[in-house]
Design a protein around this motif. Structure first.
Motif, PDB file in Angstrom:
ATOM      1  N   CYS A 114       0.645  -1.260   0.020  1.00 20.69           N
ATOM      2  CA  CYS A 114      -0.010   0.095   0.057  1.00 20.69           C
ATOM      3  C   CYS A 114       0.973   1.204   0.057  1.00 20.69           C
ATOM      4  O   CYS A 114       0.266   2.373  -0.279  1.00 20.69           O
ATOM      5  CB  CYS A 114      -0.915   0.087   1.190  1.00 20.69           C
ATOM      6  N   PHE A 115       2.247   1.200   0.096  1.00 24.37           N
ATOM      7  CA  PHE A 115       2.967   2.323   0.351  1.00 24.37           C
ATOM      8  C   PHE A 115       3.634   2.910  -0.851  1.00 24.37           C
ATOM      9  O   PHE A 115       5.041   2.733  -0.782  1.00 24.37           O
ATOM     10  CB  PHE A 115       4.075   2.182   1.692  1.00 24.37           C
ATOM     11  N   PHE A 116       2.804   2.895  -2.029  1.00 27.11           N
ATOM     12  CA  PHE A 116       3.337   3.107  -3.202  1.00 27.11           C
ATOM     13  C   PHE A 116       3.657   4.538  -3.455  1.00 27.11           C
ATOM     14  O   PHE A 116       3.852   5.048  -4.846  1.00 27.11           O
ATOM     15  CB  PHE A 116       2.804   2.620  -4.333  1.00 27.11           C
ATOM     16  N   ARG A 117       3.217   5.470  -2.645  1.00 22.23           N
ATOM     17  CA  ARG A 117       3.349   6.891  -2.950  1.00 22.23           C
ATOM     18  C   ARG A 117       4.564   7.680  -2.237  1.00 22.23           C
ATOM     19  O   ARG A 117       4.218   7.444  -0.984  1.00 22.23           O
ATOM     20  CB  ARG A 117       1.957   7.684  -2.546  1.00 22.23           C
ATOM     21  N   ALA A 118       5.248   8.282  -2.720  1.00 21.12           N
ATOM     22  CA  ALA A 118       6.433   8.958  -2.419  1.00 21.12           C
ATOM     23  C   ALA A 118       6.839  10.210  -3.178  1.00 21.12           C
ATOM     24  O   ALA A 118       6.390  10.106  -4.225  1.00 21.12           O
ATOM     25  CB  ALA A 118       7.750   7.970  -2.140  1.00 21.12           C
ATOM     26  N   ILE A 119       7.682  10.991  -2.649  1.00 23.06           N
ATOM     27  CA  ILE A 119       8.159  12.177  -3.320  1.00 23.06           C
ATOM     28  C   ILE A 119       9.284  11.809  -4.230  1.00 23.06           C
ATOM     29  O   ILE A 119      10.375  11.286  -3.661  1.00 23.06           O
ATOM     30  CB  ILE A 119       8.511  13.378  -2.423  1.00 23.06           C
ATOM     31  N   ARG A 120       9.281  12.322  -5.409  1.00 15.53           N
ATOM     32  CA  ARG A 120      10.393  11.812  -6.412  1.00 15.53           C
ATOM     33  C   ARG A 120      10.320  13.109  -7.314  1.00 15.53           C
ATOM     34  O   ARG A 120       9.277  13.658  -7.846  1.00 15.53           O
ATOM     35  CB  ARG A 120      10.090  10.775  -7.201  1.00 15.53           C
ATOM     36  N   GLY A 122      10.624  16.316  -6.288  1.00 14.07           N
ATOM     37  CA  GLY A 122      10.003  17.129  -5.805  1.00 14.07           C
ATOM     38  C   GLY A 122       8.077  17.136  -5.925  1.00 14.07           C
ATOM     39  O   GLY A 122       7.776  17.903  -5.283  1.00 14.07           O
ATOM     40  N   LEU A 124       4.724  14.369  -5.652  1.00 14.65           N
ATOM     41  CA  LEU A 124       4.220  12.964  -5.197  1.00 14.65           C
ATOM     42  C   LEU A 124       4.214  12.151  -6.420  1.00 14.65           C
ATOM     43  O   LEU A 124       3.423  12.387  -7.412  1.00 14.65           O
ATOM     44  CB  LEU A 124       3.002  13.229  -4.343  1.00 14.65           C
ATOM     45  N   ILE A 127       5.318   4.935  -6.761  1.00 16.16           N
ATOM     46  CA  ILE A 127       6.575   4.456  -7.206  1.00 16.16           C
ATOM     47  C   ILE A 127       6.488   2.826  -7.345  1.00 16.16           C
ATOM     48  O   ILE A 127       7.702   2.182  -7.330  1.00 16.16           O
ATOM     49  CB  ILE A 127       7.634   4.574  -5.988  1.00 16.16           C
TER      50      ILE A 127
ATOM     51  N   ALA B  13       7.124  19.901  -1.661  1.00 13.96           N
ATOM     52  CA  ALA B  13       6.887  18.488  -1.711  1.00 13.96           C
ATOM     53  C   ALA B  13       6.285  18.299  -0.382  1.00 13.96           C
ATOM     54  O   ALA B  13       5.490  17.401  -0.409  1.00 13.96           O
ATOM     55  CB  ALA B  13       8.205  17.806  -1.832  1.00 13.96           C
ATOM     56  N   PHE B  87      10.259   8.844   2.495  1.00 15.18           N
ATOM     57  CA  PHE B  87       8.964   9.156   3.242  1.00 15.18           C
ATOM     58  C   PHE B  87       7.807   8.790   2.378  1.00 15.18           C
ATOM     59  O   PHE B  87       7.739   9.513   1.198  1.00 15.18           O
ATOM     60  CB  PHE B  87       8.900  10.681   3.555  1.00 15.18           C
ATOM     61  N   VAL B  89       3.565   7.293   1.751  1.00 17.99           N
ATOM     62  CA  VAL B  89       2.244   7.477   2.307  1.00 17.99           C
ATOM     63  C   VAL B  89       1.396   6.118   1.716  1.00 17.99           C
ATOM     64  O   VAL B  89       1.727   5.924   0.472  1.00 17.99           O
ATOM     65  CB  VAL B  89       1.588   8.880   1.920  1.00 17.99           C
ATOM     66  N   ASP B  90       0.463   5.911   2.320  1.00 14.75           N
ATOM     67  CA  ASP B  90      -0.139   4.534   1.635  1.00 14.75           C
ATOM     68  C   ASP B  90      -1.599   4.949   1.095  1.00 14.75           C
ATOM     69  O   ASP B  90      -1.688   6.107   0.642  1.00 14.75           O
ATOM     70  CB  ASP B  90      -0.638   3.650   2.854  1.00 14.75           C
TER      71      ASP B  90
END
Lengths: 142, 142
Positions: A114-120, A122, A124, A127, B13, B87, B89-90
């Motif tokens: 479920c944790f597939f969203r992150a900053i890349r 700059g 969201l 990933i 971000a 960092f 987020v789900d």
């Protein structure tokens, strides 16, 4: 089918675990599911007392769905069950960690976790790829 | 000293992340800390909005202590800081996952992670050793 046999627990062990779990005022405890062999954190959901009992008795992860306000035997709709390998509780009893063997994918979006969203760059970003088109297995259900 | 440089995030971000985090009625979100290179789940604690901002700005894990009802810059007392690597987020925004580099130990008991209690031989056992005598570094503090 899961790759390995489920870990199940006798009644006395379940009672010993329940004695250490501190449920919140809503009667829930956060439960982290981690893939046992890769270390991947798959998801975090909530368990009530009955979900802890059913999970430990059956060796299959069961939660409490806060959105549906109902027990949630993960995989009943999707087939994407979590076979329990080890059930742990933290130092102050307010979070549990399950090592599991995930069948299919953990996330209702069809991603493995479920944790597939992150900053890349700059922004969201997503990933991790969708591995399974959940609309093709009936419902976009858990 | 941590082994690697902290990941820090620009203001835009951080705003993008905050827009996706669904804080609960108490203004908190569960935050899982995972050792970035081994996959070890270290702990779960809670962040308020300010903790998310400070964590992402500084690259060092900050939480909200529910017991002390105060911001908690982890490691201020013990030196056992968590350097942020990523960092995340789900899917539904109600849990965050931090990949970190843990200095020292994560658990206030002196164990490397908080999830050291599990059923062995039908009984609840401690499955990880105390690595650091926390009384020798001042307080049995986080």
């Amino acid at each position: 089918m899961p790759d390995r046999a489920a870990t199940t627990y006798p009644a006395a062990a379940i009672e010993a675990m329940l004695a250490e779990v501190r449920f919140d005022p809503q009667g829930l405890v956060p439960a982290i599911a981690q893939q046992h062999d890769t270390g991947e954190v798959l998801m975090m959901a909530w368990m009530d007392r009955n979900a802890v009992v059913e999970t430990m008795q059956t060796g299959r992860a069961c939660y409490w769905s806060r959105s549906r306000k109902a027990p949630w035997r993960k995989g009943d709709t999707s087939g994407h069950i979590q076979t329990v390998v080890d059930f742990r509780v933290d130092c102050d009893g307010d979070t549990v960690l399950m090592l599991v063997d995930q069948t299919g994918v953990a996330c209702h979006t069809g991603r493995h976790n479920c944790f597939f969203r992150a900053i890349r760059g700059g922004k969201l970003e997503e990933i991790a790829p969708v591995q399974i088109d959940m609309t093709k297995i009936g419902r976009t259900e858990y």
